[in-house]
Design a protein around this motif. Structure first.
Motif, PDB file in Angstrom:
ATOM      1  N   LYS A 148       0.826  -1.209   0.000  1.00 33.16           N
ATOM      2  CA  LYS A 148       0.000   0.000   0.000  1.00 33.16           C
ATOM      3  C   LYS A 148       0.859   1.257   0.000  1.00 33.16           C
ATOM      4  CE  LYS A 148      -3.778   2.266   2.505  1.00 33.16           C
ATOM      5  NZ  LYS A 148      -4.676   2.214   3.686  1.00 33.16           N
ATOM      6  N   THR A 149       1.986   1.222   0.692  1.00 39.78           N
ATOM      7  CA  THR A 149       2.876   2.392   0.740  1.00 39.78           C
ATOM      8  C   THR A 149       3.529   2.662  -0.606  1.00 39.78           C
ATOM      9  OG1 THR A 149       4.895   1.172   1.386  1.00 39.78           O
ATOM     10  CG2 THR A 149       3.394   1.844   3.155  1.00 39.78           C
ATOM     11  N   LYS A 150       3.527   1.665  -1.495  1.00 39.20           N
ATOM     12  CA  LYS A 150       4.130   1.802  -2.824  1.00 39.20           C
ATOM     13  C   LYS A 150       3.076   1.949  -3.925  1.00 39.20           C
ATOM     14  CE  LYS A 150       8.408   0.765  -1.407  1.00 39.20           C
ATOM     15  NZ  LYS A 150       9.643   1.532  -1.682  1.00 39.20           N
ATOM     16  N   GLY A 151       1.807   1.955  -3.531  1.00 37.24           N
ATOM     17  CA  GLY A 151       0.739   2.039  -4.519  1.00 37.24           C
ATOM     18  C   GLY A 151       0.549   0.768  -5.310  1.00 37.24           C
ATOM     19  N   ILE A 152       0.861  -0.380  -4.704  1.00 38.19           N
ATOM     20  CA  ILE A 152       0.797  -1.675  -5.372  1.00 38.19           C
ATOM     21  C   ILE A 152      -0.399  -2.474  -4.870  1.00 38.19           C
ATOM     22  CG2 ILE A 152       1.991  -3.876  -5.772  1.00 38.19           C
ATOM     23  CD1 ILE A 152       3.423  -1.608  -7.125  1.00 38.19           C
ATOM     24  N   HIS A 153      -1.131  -3.070  -5.804  1.00 35.02           N
ATOM     25  CA  HIS A 153      -2.226  -3.980  -5.470  1.00 35.02           C
ATOM     26  C   HIS A 153      -1.670  -5.400  -5.404  1.00 35.02           C
ATOM     27  CE1 HIS A 153      -6.582  -4.980  -5.393  1.00 35.02           C
ATOM     28  NE2 HIS A 153      -6.149  -6.133  -5.880  1.00 35.02           N
ATOM     29  N   VAL A 154      -2.181  -6.222  -4.499  1.00 28.31           N
ATOM     30  CA  VAL A 154      -1.685  -7.586  -4.298  1.00 28.31           C
ATOM     31  C   VAL A 154      -2.772  -8.583  -4.691  1.00 28.31           C
ATOM     32  CG1 VAL A 154      -0.818  -9.257  -2.610  1.00 28.31           C
ATOM     33  CG2 VAL A 154      -0.154  -6.837  -2.437  1.00 28.31           C
ATOM     34  N   ASN A 155      -2.400  -9.552  -5.547  1.00 29.11           N
ATOM     35  CA  ASN A 155      -3.346 -10.588  -5.976  1.00 29.11           C
ATOM     36  C   ASN A 155      -2.818 -11.970  -5.627  1.00 29.11           C
ATOM     37  OD1 ASN A 155      -5.275  -8.885  -7.263  1.00 29.11           O
ATOM     38  ND2 ASN A 155      -3.934  -8.708  -9.038  1.00 29.11           N
ATOM     39  N   LEU A 156      -3.658 -12.772  -5.034  1.00 31.27           N
ATOM     40  CA  LEU A 156      -3.329 -14.175  -4.785  1.00 31.27           C
ATOM     41  C   LEU A 156      -3.931 -15.003  -5.918  1.00 31.27           C
ATOM     42  CD1 LEU A 156      -2.174 -16.370  -2.844  1.00 31.27           C
ATOM     43  CD2 LEU A 156      -4.470 -16.530  -1.889  1.00 31.27           C
ATOM     44  N   GLU A 157      -3.092 -15.761  -6.626  1.00 29.47           N
ATOM     45  CA  GLU A 157      -3.590 -16.609  -7.693  1.00 29.47           C
ATOM     46  C   GLU A 157      -4.111 -17.919  -7.112  1.00 29.47           C
ATOM     47  OE1 GLU A 157      -2.372 -18.404 -12.072  1.00 29.47           O
ATOM     48  OE2 GLU A 157      -0.882 -17.287 -10.923  1.00 29.47           O
ATOM     49  N   VAL A 158      -5.277 -18.326  -7.590  1.00 33.11           N
ATOM     50  CA  VAL A 158      -5.909 -19.552  -7.104  1.00 33.11           C
ATOM     51  C   VAL A 158      -5.367 -20.738  -7.903  1.00 33.11           C
ATOM     52  CG1 VAL A 158      -8.093 -20.717  -6.671  1.00 33.11           C
ATOM     53  CG2 VAL A 158      -7.963 -18.212  -6.525  1.00 33.11           C
ATOM     54  N   PHE A 159      -4.704 -21.666  -7.221  1.00 36.19           N
ATOM     55  CA  PHE A 159      -4.062 -22.816  -7.854  1.00 36.19           C
ATOM     56  C   PHE A 159      -4.777 -24.116  -7.489  1.00 36.19           C
ATOM     57  CE2 PHE A 159      -0.670 -19.951  -8.841  1.00 36.19           C
ATOM     58  CZ  PHE A 159       0.093 -20.566  -9.822  1.00 36.19           C
ATOM     59  N   ASP A 160      -4.281 -25.213  -8.069  1.00 37.72           N
ATOM     60  CA  ASP A 160      -4.780 -26.529  -7.688  1.00 37.72           C
ATOM     61  C   ASP A 160      -4.319 -26.861  -6.267  1.00 37.72           C
ATOM     62  OD1 ASP A 160      -2.393 -28.742  -7.760  1.00 37.72           O
ATOM     63  OD2 ASP A 160      -2.006 -27.152  -9.210  1.00 37.72           O
ATOM     64  N   TYR A 161      -5.041 -27.759  -5.614  1.00 36.45           N
ATOM     65  CA  TYR A 161      -4.742 -28.081  -4.221  1.00 36.45           C
ATOM     66  C   TYR A 161      -4.302 -29.526  -4.003  1.00 36.45           C
ATOM     67  CZ  TYR A 161      -9.616 -29.562  -4.712  1.00 36.45           C
ATOM     68  OH  TYR A 161     -10.783 -30.133  -5.156  1.00 36.45           O
ATOM     69  N   ASP A 162      -4.404 -30.373  -5.062  1.00 33.02           N
ATOM     70  CA  ASP A 162      -4.001 -31.761  -4.853  1.00 33.02           C
ATOM     71  C   ASP A 162      -3.467 -32.427  -6.122  1.00 33.02           C
ATOM     72  OD1 ASP A 162      -6.248 -32.158  -6.403  1.00 33.02           O
ATOM     73  OD2 ASP A 162      -7.176 -33.626  -5.071  1.00 33.02           O
ATOM     74  N   CYS A 163      -3.127 -31.615  -7.121  1.00 29.04           N
ATOM     75  CA  CYS A 163      -2.759 -32.180  -8.415  1.00 29.04           C
ATOM     76  C   CYS A 163      -1.295 -31.963  -8.748  1.00 29.04           C
ATOM     77  CB  CYS A 163      -3.650 -31.553  -9.493  1.00 29.04           C
ATOM     78  SG  CYS A 163      -3.155 -31.877 -11.184  1.00 29.04           S
ATOM     79  N   ASP A 164      -0.881 -30.705  -8.832  1.00 32.88           N
ATOM     80  CA  ASP A 164       0.468 -30.363  -9.270  1.00 32.88           C
ATOM     81  C   ASP A 164       1.144 -29.450  -8.258  1.00 32.88           C
ATOM     82  OD1 ASP A 164       2.728 -29.333 -10.583  1.00 32.88           O
ATOM     83  OD2 ASP A 164       1.819 -29.508 -12.558  1.00 32.88           O
ATOM     84  N   LYS A 165       0.711 -28.188  -8.215  1.00 32.13           N
ATOM     85  CA  LYS A 165       1.293 -27.252  -7.250  1.00 32.13           C
ATOM     86  C   LYS A 165       0.832 -27.554  -5.829  1.00 32.13           C
ATOM     87  CE  LYS A 165       3.435 -24.847 -10.409  1.00 32.13           C
ATOM     88  NZ  LYS A 165       3.088 -25.597 -11.617  1.00 32.13           N
ATOM     89  N   ALA A 166      -0.356 -28.142  -5.691  1.00 29.88           N
ATOM     90  CA  ALA A 166      -0.901 -28.531  -4.377  1.00 29.88           C
ATOM     91  C   ALA A 166      -0.818 -27.379  -3.381  1.00 29.88           C
ATOM     92  CB  ALA A 166      -0.176 -29.765  -3.841  1.00 29.88           C
ATOM     93  N   ALA A 167      -1.332 -26.222  -3.793  1.00 33.19           N
ATOM     94  CA  ALA A 167      -1.295 -25.020  -2.958  1.00 33.19           C
ATOM     95  C   ALA A 167      -2.488 -24.978  -2.008  1.00 33.19           C
ATOM     96  CB  ALA A 167      -1.293 -23.776  -3.838  1.00 33.19           C
ATOM     97  N   LEU A 168      -2.289 -24.317  -0.900  1.00 36.12           N
ATOM     98  CA  LEU A 168      -3.347 -24.196   0.100  1.00 36.12           C
ATOM     99  C   LEU A 168      -4.593 -23.533  -0.487  1.00 36.12           C
ATOM    100  CD1 LEU A 168      -4.351 -24.360   3.057  1.00 36.12           C
ATOM    101  CD2 LEU A 168      -3.224 -22.157   3.454  1.00 36.12           C
ATOM    102  N   ILE A 169      -4.392 -22.508  -1.301  1.00 35.87           N
ATOM    103  CA  ILE A 169      -5.506 -21.801  -1.963  1.00 35.87           C
ATOM    104  C   ILE A 169      -5.378 -22.041  -3.455  1.00 35.87           C
ATOM    105  CG2 ILE A 169      -6.690 -19.585  -2.279  1.00 35.87           C
ATOM    106  CD1 ILE A 169      -6.490 -20.392   0.644  1.00 35.87           C
TER     107      ILE A 169
END
Length: 305
Positions: A148-169
């Motif tokens: 926010k101090t740099k004027g930057i927006h933050v996006n979390l990309e939604v990935f697979d959860y049990d296939c390849d990257k197996a990410a939490l979100i």
């Protein structure tokens, strides 16, 4: 549609996916040549870049981007994946290492003139899932506050959860829960939804877009092979029409129809929509990029006004 897709979206591409460094590094003309191909192509209004390790090249890229009048996005996903750092690590020291990488990414994004930074969650275990969720929340809020101090927006990309990257979100409902939690204190946060991930999260365009609608701030389109044992299985982003793959013109048309119905066609404030398609071994990146444009153009032409 009678109007061009660029009327409603800032169409872009992900440089490190369109021209993978392993295939298009210095021996093939270099990073700069790949970048210039995209910057000179007026089909694109948006470009996604990742960490540039060389100071001289980073400075040169900044100058080229400044000439382009393009929407610039910074992706921290490769940094996390290549290092194995986990923003939801249970061990606090490991979580802080991932957080430091993301904070450094915010600085680089600001230097390059990017308006956003995207990242992904780390791997998880069932027995510590809720604790990992809290760790990811901690990391994300810290990164958003600094961004926010740099004027930057933050996006979390939604990935697979049990296939390849197996990410939490993770599946769409969990992503919506997480975004709601972050938004309670960070307005500069949103989600990145990727058509190429829908087949490997066992979800449809309608389900994902409707579930995540209040939080989606950027979009990716691409393909995936969801059949185990087939070439390209997982999160490999093959070209549209790849053997045994899930997405082609009809699936992209369905994606566009859902976006239109859910109010994502915004002339005054077009959202970024990036191609996430990568050549497989032995394929030509320029041809794959042209393939993707043809599929987009055809699906768009079939979309009802």
């Amino acid at each position: 549609m009678k109007e061009r897709i660029q009327t409603y979206f800032k169409v872009g591409t992900i440089l490190w996916m369109s021209y993978p460094p392993s295939m298009y590094g210095s021996a093939f003309g270099g990073y700069e040549d790949s970048l210039l191909k995209v910057l000179r192509d007026d089909y694109f209004d948006c470009i996604e870049l990742t960490h540039i390790p060389e100071d001289g090249m980073r400075e040169k890229v900044r100058g080229l981007l400044g000439q382009s009048h393009m929407k610039i996005c910074f992706g921290a996903q490769p940094g996390l994946l290549q290092t194995g750092l986990n923003p939801n690590a249970i061990q606090e020291e490991e979580r802080r290492k991932a957080e430091k990488l993301l904070l450094d990414g915010v600085d680089e994004a600001a230097y390059l003139g990017a308006g956003s930074l995207a990242f992904l969650a780390g791997k998880w275990e069932e027995e510590t899932k809720e604790e990992a969720y809290r760790q990811l929340l901690k990391t994300t809020i810290h990164v958003c506050e600094y961004a926010k101090t740099k004027g930057i927006h933050v996006n979390l990309e939604v990935f697979d959860y049990d296939c390849d990257k197996a990410a939490l979100i993770g599946p769409a409902p969990l992503a919506a829960r997480f975004a709601a939690d972050v938004r309670t204190c960070c307005r500069n946060f949103g989600l990145l939804a990727d058509l190429s991930h829908f087949p490997i999260t066992y979800e449809t365009s309608r389900f994902v877009i409707q579930t995540l609608r209040p939080y989606i701030c950027h979009l990716h389109i691409g393909n995936a092979v969801a059949k185990q044992g087939c070439d390209g299985y997982g999160d490999k982003h093959p070209r549209f029409g790849y053997p045994d793959s899930a997405n082609d013109t009809e699936e992209l048309l369905d994606f566009f129809r859902v976006l239109k119905a859910e109010g994502f066609f915004r002339k005054e404030e077009p959202m970024g929509l990036s191609l996430e398609v990568s050549p497989r071994p032995g394929e030509d990146a320029d041809i794959i990029l042209a393939n993707t444009k043809r599929v987009i153009n055809r699906a768009w032409a079939m979309l009802e006004d």
